[in-house]
Design a protein around this motif. Structure first.
Motif, PDB file in Angstrom:
ATOM      1  N   THR A  77       0.828  -1.313   0.060  1.00 61.39           N
ATOM      2  CA  THR A  77       0.003  -0.030  -0.189  1.00 61.39           C
ATOM      3  C   THR A  77       0.651   1.162   0.191  1.00 61.39           C
ATOM      4  OG1 THR A  77      -0.191   0.181   2.381  1.00 61.39           O
ATOM      5  CG2 THR A  77      -1.550  -0.993   1.355  1.00 61.39           C
ATOM      6  N   ALA A  78       0.220   2.504  -0.312  1.00 65.05           N
ATOM      7  CA  ALA A  78       0.815   3.558  -0.180  1.00 65.05           C
ATOM      8  C   ALA A  78      -0.042   4.880  -0.398  1.00 65.05           C
ATOM      9  CB  ALA A  78       1.975   3.822  -1.126  1.00 65.05           C
ATOM     10  N   GLN A  79       0.093   5.782   0.248  1.00 63.30           N
ATOM     11  CA  GLN A  79      -0.989   7.001   0.130  1.00 63.30           C
ATOM     12  C   GLN A  79      -2.407   6.373   0.263  1.00 63.30           C
ATOM     13  OE1 GLN A  79       0.174   9.034  -3.432  1.00 63.30           O
ATOM     14  NE2 GLN A  79       2.090   8.874  -2.907  1.00 63.30           N
ATOM     15  N   ASN A  80      -2.703   5.498   1.175  1.00 70.72           N
ATOM     16  CA  ASN A  80      -4.022   5.104   1.636  1.00 70.72           C
ATOM     17  C   ASN A  80      -4.633   4.386   0.436  1.00 70.72           C
ATOM     18  OD1 ASN A  80      -4.420   6.053   4.104  1.00 70.72           O
ATOM     19  ND2 ASN A  80      -4.472   8.172   3.373  1.00 70.72           N
ATOM     20  N   CYS A  81      -3.770   3.642  -0.556  1.00 70.69           N
ATOM     21  CA  CYS A  81      -4.558   2.843  -1.852  1.00 70.69           C
ATOM     22  C   CYS A  81      -3.723   1.712  -1.675  1.00 70.69           C
ATOM     23  CB  CYS A  81      -3.964   3.585  -2.844  1.00 70.69           C
ATOM     24  SG  CYS A  81      -4.993   5.097  -3.569  1.00 70.69           S
ATOM     25  N   VAL A  82      -4.563   0.538  -1.926  1.00 73.29           N
ATOM     26  CA  VAL A  82      -3.872  -0.737  -2.110  1.00 73.29           C
ATOM     27  C   VAL A  82      -3.478  -0.844  -3.598  1.00 73.29           C
ATOM     28  CG1 VAL A  82      -4.475  -3.077  -2.339  1.00 73.29           C
ATOM     29  CG2 VAL A  82      -5.617  -1.945  -0.615  1.00 73.29           C
ATOM     30  N   LEU A  83      -2.327  -1.143  -3.736  1.00 68.37           N
ATOM     31  CA  LEU A  83      -1.332  -1.203  -4.893  1.00 68.37           C
ATOM     32  C   LEU A  83      -1.010  -2.747  -5.508  1.00 68.37           C
ATOM     33  CD1 LEU A  83       1.386   1.662  -4.282  1.00 68.37           C
ATOM     34  CD2 LEU A  83      -0.911   1.833  -5.402  1.00 68.37           C
ATOM     35  N   ALA A  84      -1.006  -3.578  -4.566  1.00 74.23           N
ATOM     36  CA  ALA A  84      -0.746  -4.772  -4.817  1.00 74.23           C
ATOM     37  C   ALA A  84      -1.249  -5.916  -3.395  1.00 74.23           C
ATOM     38  CB  ALA A  84       0.688  -5.285  -5.218  1.00 74.23           C
ATOM     39  N   GLN A 101       6.658  -9.930  -6.872  1.00 76.09           N
ATOM     40  CA  GLN A 101       7.185  -9.781  -8.241  1.00 76.09           C
ATOM     41  C   GLN A 101       6.053  -9.211  -8.958  1.00 76.09           C
ATOM     42  OE1 GLN A 101      10.223 -10.378  -9.931  1.00 76.09           O
ATOM     43  NE2 GLN A 101       9.134  -9.446 -11.585  1.00 76.09           N
ATOM     44  N   ILE A 102       4.746  -9.563  -8.730  1.00 77.25           N
ATOM     45  CA  ILE A 102       3.510  -9.086  -9.671  1.00 77.25           C
ATOM     46  C   ILE A 102       3.571  -7.627  -9.594  1.00 77.25           C
ATOM     47  CG2 ILE A 102       1.231  -9.233  -9.894  1.00 77.25           C
ATOM     48  CD1 ILE A 102       2.489 -11.643 -10.443  1.00 77.25           C
ATOM     49  N   PHE A 103       3.844  -7.213  -8.433  1.00 74.53           N
ATOM     50  CA  PHE A 103       3.873  -5.565  -8.225  1.00 74.53           C
ATOM     51  C   PHE A 103       4.958  -4.697  -9.013  1.00 74.53           C
ATOM     52  CE2 PHE A 103       5.937  -1.996  -5.984  1.00 74.53           C
ATOM     53  CZ  PHE A 103       5.051  -0.794  -6.297  1.00 74.53           C
ATOM     54  N   LYS A 104       6.083  -5.630  -8.885  1.00 71.69           N
ATOM     55  CA  LYS A 104       7.208  -5.173  -9.739  1.00 71.69           C
ATOM     56  C   LYS A 104       6.924  -5.182 -11.212  1.00 71.69           C
ATOM     57  CE  LYS A 104      12.356  -5.570 -10.527  1.00 71.69           C
ATOM     58  NZ  LYS A 104      13.489  -6.266 -10.218  1.00 71.69           N
ATOM     59  N   THR A 105       6.504  -6.178 -11.804  1.00 74.66           N
ATOM     60  CA  THR A 105       5.939  -6.246 -13.200  1.00 74.66           C
ATOM     61  C   THR A 105       5.012  -5.089 -13.619  1.00 74.66           C
ATOM     62  OG1 THR A 105       6.431  -8.659 -13.139  1.00 74.66           O
ATOM     63  CG2 THR A 105       5.068  -7.703 -14.871  1.00 74.66           C
ATOM     64  N   GLU A 106       4.005  -5.102 -12.908  1.00 74.07           N
ATOM     65  CA  GLU A 106       3.063  -4.109 -12.936  1.00 74.07           C
ATOM     66  C   GLU A 106       3.364  -2.552 -12.923  1.00 74.07           C
ATOM     67  OE1 GLU A 106      -0.449  -4.655 -10.737  1.00 74.07           O
ATOM     68  OE2 GLU A 106      -0.986  -6.564 -11.765  1.00 74.07           O
ATOM     69  N   ALA A 107       4.535  -2.322 -12.085  1.00 72.98           N
ATOM     70  CA  ALA A 107       5.020  -0.937 -12.034  1.00 72.98           C
ATOM     71  C   ALA A 107       5.892  -0.716 -12.988  1.00 72.98           C
ATOM     72  CB  ALA A 107       5.796  -0.909 -10.789  1.00 72.98           C
ATOM     73  N   HIS A 108       6.741  -1.645 -13.553  1.00 70.51           N
ATOM     74  CA  HIS A 108       7.620  -1.680 -14.907  1.00 70.51           C
ATOM     75  C   HIS A 108       6.534  -1.499 -16.141  1.00 70.51           C
ATOM     76  CE1 HIS A 108      11.535  -2.900 -12.916  1.00 70.51           C
ATOM     77  NE2 HIS A 108      11.261  -1.903 -12.271  1.00 70.51           N
ATOM     78  N   GLN A 109       5.574  -1.997 -16.171  1.00 64.17           N
ATOM     79  CA  GLN A 109       4.794  -1.804 -17.261  1.00 64.17           C
ATOM     80  C   GLN A 109       4.505  -0.285 -17.329  1.00 64.17           C
ATOM     81  OE1 GLN A 109       1.454  -4.283 -16.746  1.00 64.17           O
ATOM     82  NE2 GLN A 109       2.616  -6.151 -17.564  1.00 64.17           N
ATOM     83  N   ILE A 110       4.366   0.557 -16.187  1.00 66.51           N
ATOM     84  CA  ILE A 110       4.236   2.033 -16.409  1.00 66.51           C
ATOM     85  C   ILE A 110       5.437   2.737 -16.581  1.00 66.51           C
ATOM     86  CG2 ILE A 110       3.044   3.845 -14.993  1.00 66.51           C
ATOM     87  CD1 ILE A 110       1.310   1.692 -13.368  1.00 66.51           C
ATOM     88  N   ASP A 111       6.723   2.357 -15.734  1.00 68.74           N
ATOM     89  CA  ASP A 111       7.914   2.949 -15.838  1.00 68.74           C
ATOM     90  C   ASP A 111       9.073   1.977 -15.501  1.00 68.74           C
ATOM     91  OD1 ASP A 111      10.060   4.561 -15.634  1.00 68.74           O
ATOM     92  OD2 ASP A 111       9.527   5.797 -13.857  1.00 68.74           O
ATOM     93  N   SER A 112       9.663   1.583 -16.586  1.00 68.19           N
ATOM     94  CA  SER A 112      10.569   0.514 -16.616  1.00 68.19           C
ATOM     95  C   SER A 112      11.725   0.757 -15.745  1.00 68.19           C
ATOM     96  CB  SER A 112      10.971   0.462 -18.260  1.00 68.19           C
ATOM     97  OG  SER A 112      11.828   1.489 -18.441  1.00 68.19           O
ATOM     98  N   SER A 113      11.772   2.079 -15.432  1.00 67.99           N
ATOM     99  CA  SER A 113      13.133   2.402 -14.353  1.00 67.99           C
ATOM    100  C   SER A 113      12.544   2.577 -12.752  1.00 67.99           C
ATOM    101  CB  SER A 113      13.690   3.668 -14.895  1.00 67.99           C
ATOM    102  OG  SER A 113      12.831   4.801 -14.737  1.00 67.99           O
ATOM    103  N   TYR A 114      11.268   2.335 -12.736  1.00 69.07           N
ATOM    104  CA  TYR A 114      10.762   2.427 -11.471  1.00 69.07           C
ATOM    105  C   TYR A 114      11.606   1.650 -10.245  1.00 69.07           C
ATOM    106  CZ  TYR A 114       7.684   2.248  -7.301  1.00 69.07           C
ATOM    107  OH  TYR A 114       7.161   2.285  -6.113  1.00 69.07           O
TER     108      TYR A 114
END
Length: 264
Positions: A77-84, A101-114
């Motif tokens: 979670t972050a900023q009162n939101c469920v992210l994964a 890993q699912i969170f990392k994969t979904e995050a890199h679909q938005i920003d590959s350098s995240y």
């Protein structure tokens, strides 16, 4: 029928048979519809702009049940939101790593350098190792709240006075405004605990000793503005999910069905 209202009612744990009675179709239809939402990217549905990806996270594993057996849910979670939120086959590092890993994969679909700067975790080594493997540069902050939860779990009614003294000492340290002040308070409390041997129960003093031993892992949060010092960020959001899971008597079927269901 319009699916907006039925899915909104699921937020309040209205059973599938109730939706079928009010909105036609059948219970399995509404179950499949809810699970179908879980196929979408949970992170991309919440955050579409790479600039909004959070630098600071809080994560924890909560225990649910699948066919009567324990099923850990790895939640971020972050900023009162469920992210994964992903089921894990066990609390071992390799299984937790697959879930996170699912969170990392979904995050890199938005920003590959995240790569997040910090994450707040409890003291479970498998979680720490999983996060360090996924994000080698991440700073892990040990959850201060778990000290208090440990203390609350071990005290008895005959030890109320000792419990209140130790509890006050914990929060006295937590409310320090600076890293230097925090470290100084922890050292003072540790010195006090050494003098209270034989007066305060050993298990309670062990909580204070644990704080002293891992003081660097708690104080590192002061170096990062906006970092989470406790797992409250996860716990508050998980309470709503836990109520829903309890009302539906947790999961039945396969772990993949449970995954789609909890994500949905």
């Amino acid at each position: 029928p319009d699916i907006t209202i039925p899915l909104f009612l699921r937020k309040f744990s209205v059973p599938y048979w109730g939706l079928a009675f009010a909105f036609k179709r059948n219970a399995r239809y509404w179950h499949r519809l809810e699970c179908s939402l879980g196929r979408m990217s949970l992170l991309a549905t919440t955050i579409s702009d790479s600039h909004l990806l959070p630098s600071h996270l809080a994560a924890d594993e909560k225990i649910a049940f699948l066919n009567g057996e324990q099923l850990p849910l790895a939640m971020i979670t972050a900023q009162n939101c469920v992210l994964a939120v992903e089921p894990s086959e066990s609390l071992k590092q390799e299984d937790l790593q697959k879930s996170y890993q699912i969170f990392k994969t979904e995050a890199h679909q938005i920003d590959s350098s995240y790569s997040p700067k910090t994450v707040n975790l409890d003291g479970w080594d498998a979680s720490w190792n999983a996060w360090k493997t996924l994000f080698p540069k991440i700073i892990i902050i040990r959850c201060f709240l778990h000290l208090y939860l440990t203390l609350r779990k071990i005290f008895t009614q005959k030890q109320v006075e000792a419990y209140e003294q130790v509890s006050d000492k914990l929060w006295y340290c937590y409310h320090a405004f600076t890293k230097g002040s925090f470290s100084q308070r922890v050292r003072r409390v540790f010195s006090w605990s050494q003098k209270m041997k034989g007066i305060i129960p050993k298990k309670m003093l062990d909580v204070l000793n644990k704080m002293y031993k891992h003081r660097d892992k708690y104080s590192v949060a002061y170096d990062y503005e906006g970092a989470y010092r406790t797992s409250n960020q996860v716990d508050r959001l998980m309470q709503r999910l836990e109520k829903k899971l309890y009302d539906m008597k947790y999961f039945k079927g396969t772990i993949e069905t449970a995954r789609l269901h909890i994500r949905g």
